[in-house]
Design a protein around this motif. Structure first.
Motif, PDB file in Angstrom:
ATOM      1  N   SER A 151       0.868  -1.201   0.000  1.00  0.00           N
ATOM      2  CA  SER A 151       0.000   0.000   0.000  1.00  0.00           C
ATOM      3  C   SER A 151       0.895   1.238   0.000  1.00  0.00           C
ATOM      4  O   SER A 151       1.063   1.891   1.043  1.00  0.00           O
ATOM      5  CB  SER A 151      -0.933   0.004   1.220  1.00  0.00           C
ATOM      6  OG  SER A 151      -1.803  -1.107   1.191  1.00  0.00           O
ATOM      7  N   PRO A 152       1.483   1.564  -1.135  1.00  0.00           N
ATOM      8  CA  PRO A 152       2.414   2.705  -1.168  1.00  0.00           C
ATOM      9  C   PRO A 152       1.745   4.044  -0.905  1.00  0.00           C
ATOM     10  O   PRO A 152       2.433   5.014  -0.580  1.00  0.00           O
ATOM     11  CB  PRO A 152       2.980   2.634  -2.589  1.00  0.00           C
ATOM     12  CG  PRO A 152       1.965   1.895  -3.378  1.00  0.00           C
ATOM     13  CD  PRO A 152       1.342   0.912  -2.439  1.00  0.00           C
ATOM     14  N   ASN A 153       0.419   4.126  -1.021  1.00  0.00           N
ATOM     15  CA  ASN A 153      -0.265   5.400  -0.765  1.00  0.00           C
ATOM     16  C   ASN A 153      -0.360   5.721   0.722  1.00  0.00           C
ATOM     17  O   ASN A 153      -0.625   6.862   1.102  1.00  0.00           O
ATOM     18  CB  ASN A 153      -1.674   5.368  -1.366  1.00  0.00           C
ATOM     19  CG  ASN A 153      -2.510   4.233  -0.810  1.00  0.00           C
ATOM     20  OD1 ASN A 153      -2.007   3.130  -0.606  1.00  0.00           O
ATOM     21  ND2 ASN A 153      -3.789   4.481  -0.576  1.00  0.00           N
ATOM     22  N   LYS A 154      -0.135   4.741   1.591  1.00  0.00           N
ATOM     23  CA  LYS A 154      -0.224   4.958   3.031  1.00  0.00           C
ATOM     24  C   LYS A 154       1.125   5.302   3.655  1.00  0.00           C
ATOM     25  O   LYS A 154       1.176   5.808   4.783  1.00  0.00           O
ATOM     26  CB  LYS A 154      -0.771   3.704   3.729  1.00  0.00           C
ATOM     27  CG  LYS A 154      -2.186   3.329   3.329  1.00  0.00           C
ATOM     28  CD  LYS A 154      -2.618   2.089   4.082  1.00  0.00           C
ATOM     29  CE  LYS A 154      -4.009   1.646   3.674  1.00  0.00           C
ATOM     30  NZ  LYS A 154      -4.423   0.400   4.397  1.00  0.00           N
ATOM     31  N   THR A 200       5.446   6.553   3.351  1.00  0.00           N
ATOM     32  CA  THR A 200       6.545   7.231   2.672  1.00  0.00           C
ATOM     33  C   THR A 200       7.844   6.587   3.153  1.00  0.00           C
ATOM     34  O   THR A 200       8.073   6.488   4.373  1.00  0.00           O
ATOM     35  CB  THR A 200       6.567   8.730   2.975  1.00  0.00           C
ATOM     36  OG1 THR A 200       5.370   9.319   2.497  1.00  0.00           O
ATOM     37  CG2 THR A 200       7.760   9.406   2.323  1.00  0.00           C
ATOM     38  N   THR A 244       1.810   7.849   6.602  1.00  0.00           N
ATOM     39  CA  THR A 244       1.341   9.191   6.214  1.00  0.00           C
ATOM     40  C   THR A 244      -0.173   9.362   6.310  1.00  0.00           C
ATOM     41  O   THR A 244      -0.656  10.495   6.364  1.00  0.00           O
ATOM     42  CB  THR A 244       1.777   9.494   4.773  1.00  0.00           C
ATOM     43  OG1 THR A 244       1.275   8.478   3.903  1.00  0.00           O
ATOM     44  CG2 THR A 244       3.291   9.553   4.690  1.00  0.00           C
ATOM     45  N   GLN A 245      -0.943   8.278   6.329  1.00  0.00           N
ATOM     46  CA  GLN A 245      -2.402   8.394   6.346  1.00  0.00           C
ATOM     47  C   GLN A 245      -3.010   7.529   7.451  1.00  0.00           C
ATOM     48  O   GLN A 245      -3.768   6.581   7.182  1.00  0.00           O
ATOM     49  CB  GLN A 245      -2.991   7.988   4.990  1.00  0.00           C
ATOM     50  CG  GLN A 245      -2.581   8.882   3.839  1.00  0.00           C
ATOM     51  CD  GLN A 245      -3.253   8.482   2.544  1.00  0.00           C
ATOM     52  OE1 GLN A 245      -4.167   7.659   2.525  1.00  0.00           O
ATOM     53  NE2 GLN A 245      -2.816   9.087   1.443  1.00  0.00           N
TER      54      GLN A 245
END
Length: 213
Positions: A45-48, A50, A71-72
């Motif tokens: 899950s690269p969107n969560k 960094t 990050t999220q």
């Protein structure tokens, strides 16, 4: 892909929703081999997350720290397991040498300071002060360490004492050249000067043997 072991610490990451200091953690990747390797970090899950420097080079018998930041963080992402994959590559051929998956999870709440391993046992710190020595023990230690005590503990050499007595008695006998008028000693008890020197020499050796520490 070759099957080289990939050493990563820690083996898993836990982020806590209400503890912001846990949203940034380190992954340490070790290279115990005698050659440099390339590494690359992937995530499910690269969107969560960094990842700072998700790829690079690790020198022989060295390690590198990878900074992972959540990050999220949100309640919707709690208790969901994600994974990071660290893969090592040969620097010359770029062939994959091995990989290691590191599971991660966002947990609702804050981390507990209680160590689960200590539950059920009541452990207490040990005193570091040395126990006092009782007077009887101190006296016994002084006696045992004194050199005269070791001499007194040695058994008496009966043979040496007997030889010493014989030598002293021989030295007390009259010398053979002396003309003793009306001597109370028989003639066969008169010994020569050279024989007395031998007895004196033997007496000195025996005395050194008995009296030495």
């Amino acid at each position: 892909m070759k099957n080289f072991p990939v050493f990563v610490f820690p083996v898993s990451l836990e982020f806590y929703l209400n503890a912001r200091h846990t949203h940034k953690q380190l992954l340490t990747v070790y290279n115990p081999y005698d050659f440099s390797v390339n590494f690359k970090v992937l995530c499910t899950s690269p969107n969560k997350f960094t990842v700072i420097d998700p790829e690079g080079i690790i020198a022989p018998q060295s390690c590198i720290d990878i900074v992972v930041r959540y990050t999220q963080p949100s309640i919707a992402h709690c208790n969901t397991t994600e994974k990071f994959r660290i893969t090592m590559f040969d620097r010359n051929t770029q062939q994959a040498l091995g990989k290691r998956d590191v599971p991660t999870k966002l947990i609702e709440g804050e981390p507990s300071n209680t160590n689960p391993e200590s539950l059920g046992d009541n452990f207490h710190p040990l005193a570091t002060k040395a126990a006092p020595i009782r007077p009887s023990e101190e006296h016994s230690r002084v006696i045992c360490n004194h050199p005269l005590h070791h001499r007194e503990q040695q058994p008496i050499n009966v043979v040496a004492v007997a030889v010493s007595i014989c030598c002293i008695a021989a030295l007390l006998l009259p010398t053979q050249p002396e003309q003793v008028v009306k001597s109370q000693w028989p003639e066969w008890l008169h010994i020569g000067s050279s024989l007395k020197l031998v007895f004196a020499f033997v007496l000195g050796l025996v005395s050194m043997l008995v009296l030495r520490p």
